[in-house]
Design an enzyme around this catalytic site. Sequence first.
Site, PDB file in Angstrom:
ATOM      1  N   SER A 118       4.353  -0.668  -2.787  1.00 51.94           N
ATOM      2  CA  SER A 118       5.198   0.374  -1.610  1.00 51.94           C
ATOM      3  C   SER A 118       5.260   1.685  -2.082  1.00 51.94           C
ATOM      4  CB  SER A 118       6.272  -0.571  -1.219  1.00 51.94           C
ATOM      5  OG  SER A 118       7.328  -0.766  -2.417  1.00 51.94           O
ATOM      6  N   HIS A 139      -1.128  -1.765   1.769  1.00 48.60           N
ATOM      7  CA  HIS A 139       0.521  -1.897   2.068  1.00 48.60           C
ATOM      8  C   HIS A 139       0.466  -2.365   3.338  1.00 48.60           C
ATOM      9  CE1 HIS A 139       4.723  -0.212   2.210  1.00 48.60           C
ATOM     10  NE2 HIS A 139       4.536  -1.223   1.892  1.00 48.60           N
ATOM     11  N   GLU A 151      -0.963   0.097   5.809  1.00 49.57           N
ATOM     12  CA  GLU A 151      -0.887   1.356   5.451  1.00 49.57           C
ATOM     13  C   GLU A 151      -2.105   1.415   4.463  1.00 49.57           C
ATOM     14  OE1 GLU A 151       2.522   4.938   4.413  1.00 49.57           O
ATOM     15  OE2 GLU A 151       2.701   2.737   3.506  1.00 49.57           O
ATOM     16  N   ASN A 189       7.464   4.524   3.069  1.00 53.60           N
ATOM     17  CA  ASN A 189       8.806   4.583   2.233  1.00 53.60           C
ATOM     18  C   ASN A 189       9.177   6.057   1.979  1.00 53.60           C
ATOM     19  OD1 ASN A 189       9.409   2.087   2.023  1.00 53.60           O
ATOM     20  ND2 ASN A 189       7.662   1.542   0.758  1.00 53.60           N
TER      21      ASN A 189
END
Length: 296
Positions: A118, A139, A151, A189
């Site tokens: 992440s 991800h 992702e 993130n």
Amino acid sequence: MNNISVIGSGTMGNGIAHIFAQNGYNVTLIDISQTALDKALLIIDKNLERQIAKDLISREDKLSTLTKITTSTDLASGVKIADLIVEAATENLDLKLDIFCEIDRNAPKHCILASNTSSISITKMASITKRSDKVIGMHFMNPVPVMKLVEVIKGYSTSSDTTNTVMELSNRLGKIPVKVNDYPGFVANRILMPMINEAIYALYENVAGVNEIDTVMKLGMAHPMGPLQLADFIGLDVCLSILRVLHEGFGNSKYAPCPLLVNMVEAGALGVKSKHGFYDYSVNPKEPTVSERFLS
């Protein structure tokens, strides 16, 4: 591409194994603990039952999915025929580098090496392999069988062929892939964690309580879950790890983890996984109450 190896049988790993097997791929789920693997299979079984109850799949689909999954506690043998490996181990750089060294040694030369990280640099993981052009980030979002986004993180040396293959594969899984470049936190993130960290600061500075902060974000911003409850769901240790990657990567104080978050992780209050975080999940996990620590 028929054979997929998934390393790590925790929440993300078993979800990734589930979605690949459900879409007809042969999956080898790898972990150092057979107990953990057995638990993962039970979770996959339970999640498939949920899909049956919602009329999303048939019982035959469930049986077909389960027969596609085998388990292994030996990393070298578990990746020897893989066309794609998805690493979903703990968010720890040294551990991931060790894993990438070993899978690079043992996987077929054509195999793509992907990480579900992440926040950790894909480029850094690729640099210790002999196939940096075939290293990429995938991800997935939690819960994997439900969430549509993948992702897809392109490292500095990741080839266009590898990127296109993973984008197409994600589509075949029924996901929506979004291509991003390899910088700390990627997109998801880099944006999400500062918001969570700021919500923790608001609590730390006594701007408002746990329930009040989450209610404002749910009702005012139409978020399905408040940031403090989301942090519990992600895992406060994972949030702290990602914030430290952002802080180190950008050298900007705005990414510095809130002292309250640091203290909670050190105390073992990790959220849902430990049954205690900003909320208490010990009595009724589906309807948690605010932890006593934060009741005035």
